[in-house]
Enzyme design. Structure first.
Site, short mmCIF file in Angstrom:
data_model
loop_
_atom_site.label_atom_id
_atom_site.label_comp_id
_atom_site.label_asym_id
_atom_site.label_seq_id
_atom_site.Cartn_x
_atom_site.Cartn_y
_atom_site.Cartn_z
N SER A 9 0.59 -1.38 -0.24
CA SER A 9 0.11 -0.39 0.51
C SER A 9 0.74 1.77 0.25
O SER A 9 1.43 1.10 1.23
CB SER A 9 -0.96 -0.43 0.76
OG SER A 9 -1.27 0.86 1.12
N HIS A 34 -1.45 -0.94 -4.48
CA HIS A 34 -2.22 -0.94 -3.36
C HIS A 34 -2.73 0.73 -3.52
O HIS A 34 -1.59 1.22 -2.53
CB HIS A 34 -2.91 -1.56 -2.61
CG HIS A 34 -4.13 -1.56 -1.72
ND1 HIS A 34 -5.01 -2.05 -1.39
CD2 HIS A 34 -4.65 0.00 -0.63
CE1 HIS A 34 -5.90 -1.84 -1.45
NE2 HIS A 34 -5.42 -0.53 -0.38
N ASP A 36 -4.49 4.09 -2.17
CA ASP A 36 -6.04 4.36 -1.38
C ASP A 36 -6.33 5.53 -1.82
O ASP A 36 -5.82 6.88 -1.19
CB ASP A 36 -5.47 4.59 0.35
CG ASP A 36 -5.67 2.79 0.95
OD1 ASP A 36 -6.21 1.99 0.73
OD2 ASP A 36 -4.00 2.48 1.19
N MET A 38 -8.91 8.66 -0.67
CA MET A 38 -9.84 8.35 0.76
C MET A 38 -10.24 10.20 0.65
O MET A 38 -9.36 10.56 -0.34
CB MET A 38 -8.94 8.34 1.50
CG MET A 38 -8.21 7.37 2.16
SD MET A 38 -7.47 7.22 3.98
CE MET A 38 -6.93 5.45 3.86
N HIS A 67 -8.56 1.33 -4.56
CA HIS A 67 -9.36 0.81 -3.42
C HIS A 67 -9.93 2.68 -2.93
O HIS A 67 -9.26 3.57 -2.24
CB HIS A 67 -8.33 0.89 -1.47
CG HIS A 67 -9.38 0.63 -1.01
ND1 HIS A 67 -8.65 -0.06 0.48
CD2 HIS A 67 -10.04 -0.09 -0.25
CE1 HIS A 67 -9.56 0.18 1.25
NE2 HIS A 67 -10.76 0.52 0.48
N MET A 69 -12.45 5.06 -0.81
CA MET A 69 -12.97 4.61 0.09
C MET A 69 -13.81 6.53 -0.03
O MET A 69 -13.02 7.30 0.59
CB MET A 69 -12.12 4.80 1.66
CG MET A 69 -11.58 4.00 1.88
SD MET A 69 -9.86 3.61 3.00
CE MET A 69 -8.82 3.85 1.19
N MET A 138 -11.88 -5.77 4.72
CA MET A 138 -11.05 -4.48 6.11
C MET A 138 -10.50 -5.31 7.68
O MET A 138 -11.66 -5.67 8.41
CB MET A 138 -11.05 -3.01 6.00
CG MET A 138 -11.98 -2.56 4.69
SD MET A 138 -10.39 -2.18 4.47
CE MET A 138 -9.13 -1.13 4.96
N ASP A 177 -7.19 -6.46 4.05
CA ASP A 177 -5.98 -4.47 4.26
C ASP A 177 -6.59 -4.21 5.19
O ASP A 177 -7.46 -4.35 6.00
CB ASP A 177 -6.94 -3.96 3.28
CG ASP A 177 -6.63 -2.24 2.76
OD1 ASP A 177 -4.87 -2.46 3.64
OD2 ASP A 177 -6.78 -1.76 2.51
#
Ligand code: DX5
Ligand code: ZN
Length: 223
Positions: A9, A34, A36, A38, A67, A69, A138, A177
């Site tokens: 990540s 990966h 993230d 957000m 991913h 979020m 998660m 994750d």
């Protein structure tokens, strides 16, 4: 033979030297990257968006796993496809029509995944597994790197694995994750994980050595 993917990540990478860290992930033999995403709304933190994904795409040939979020992920699928995502996961808690958003990801020929927070009933995964290429469980509450692995999580992964096997859905991969380190990766793999996301567990210390150590630990379990 069972294949388990190592997926660093980049949230824990050195953003000033992102290209260097990505190259090290490649050299170390990472299988996927990966990313993230957000929005400060679905989770309390804000990270990166499409422009950074696009930049990463330019310096790496590794498959990019985005991913999301974010609330209303359905509004941004095309943007992340255009930026270069290969796998896109959306949260079932993110205020949208789950089936419609998963179908939308598939319509672009990308791998679609449904993500579940630790407190979300695992039945959400059961109900949607058939359409998914992967399910992201998660093992921490999303929002930050470096959190502690929630151990009760392992039972959830086992239940999901069992469901997939009993329903001829063994092609649906389980991604895990949050809080995965060299010393607990074997438990996660035994519980059925196929895609291992690790941020602080790989980037803290020597990245190359950590990937190698994690690979060894995984091999011990699957061979
Ligand atoms: C947390 C993110 C994770 C995070 C994992 O919300 O989804 O991908 O980067 O970091 P570690 O492995 O440090 O828990
Ligand atoms: Zn993540």
């Amino acid at each position: 033979m069972r294949k388990v993917y190592i997926e660093p990540s980049l949230l824990s990478a050195d953003f000033v030297n992102l290209a260097r860290d990505i190259r090290m992930c490649e050299e170390g033999g990472a299988d996927l990257l990966h990313l993230d995403i957000m929005d400060g709304c679905f989770v309390p933190n804000i990270t990166i968006g499409q422009p950074v994904v696009k930049a990463i795409r330019q310096v790496s040939n590794l498959p990019l796993v985005c991913h999301l979020m974010i609330v209303h992920p359905e509004r941004y699928i095309e943007d992340f496809v255009d930026a270069g995502a290969d796998y896109i996961s959306i949260h079932c808690e993110g205020q949208h029509h789950i089936n419609r958003t998963l179908e939308s990801i598939k319509s672009y020929g990308k791998f679609c995944g449904l993500a579940l927070n630790p407190g979300t009933p695992i039945e959400f995964a059961f109900e949607n597994a058939e359409i998914c290429d992967f399910i992201l469980l998660m093992s921490v509450n999303p929002g930050f790197g470096g959190q502690t692995f929630i151990t009760s999580f392992l039972k959830r992964a086992e239940r999901l694995k069992d469901f997939l096997l009993k329903n001829n859905l063994e092609n649906v991969l389980i991604e895990v994750d949050g809080g995965i380190k060299i010393d607990n990766v074997q438990d996660v793999v035994r519980a059925g994980a196929d895609m291992i996301v690790s941020g602080s567990g790989l980037f803290n210390g020597n990245l190359l050595e950590n990937i190698e150590k994690m690979r060894k630990k995984i091999q011990e379990v699957i061979t």
